[in-house]
Design a protein around this motif. Structure first.
Motif: not given
Length: 87
Positions: A22-31, A47-51, A56-61
């Motif tokens: 999961v890529v958050d608004e700051s560009g961090r890549e979170l598992m 792995e971290q709480k997202i407000p 967010v950006e991610t890739t879904l199956p």
């Protein structure tokens, strides 16, 4: 006389367990780990709480890359609504 509870039908969800990034608004890549997917969104743990309200950006199956708005948060778990493509 008891009040009748009205239920709002929601789109079907498909249980789905898989690791995602999961890529958050700051560009961090979170598992993260998926819990379910629907036509309009998904639920995951991260792995971290997202407000709430974050984009967010991610890739879904079977869907590929998506941008989504976090609509609810419960501890480490969150639900996100997939945003329409702007291309």
């Amino acid at each position: 006389m008891a009040e009748k509870t009205q239920y709002i039908a929601r789109p079907p969800r498909w249980e789905c367990h898989g690791d995602i990034v999961v890529v958050d608004e700051s560009g961090r890549e979170l598992m993260g780990r998926l819990g379910n997917i629907s036509d309009g969104g998904f639920m995951a743990e991260c792995e971290q709480k997202i407000p709430k309200g974050s984009i967010v950006e991610t890739t879904l199956p079977d869907r590929g890359p998506v941008r989504a708005e976090v609509r609810w948060v419960l501890g480490w778990r969150f639900g996100a609504m997939i945003l329409p493509d702007t291309q």
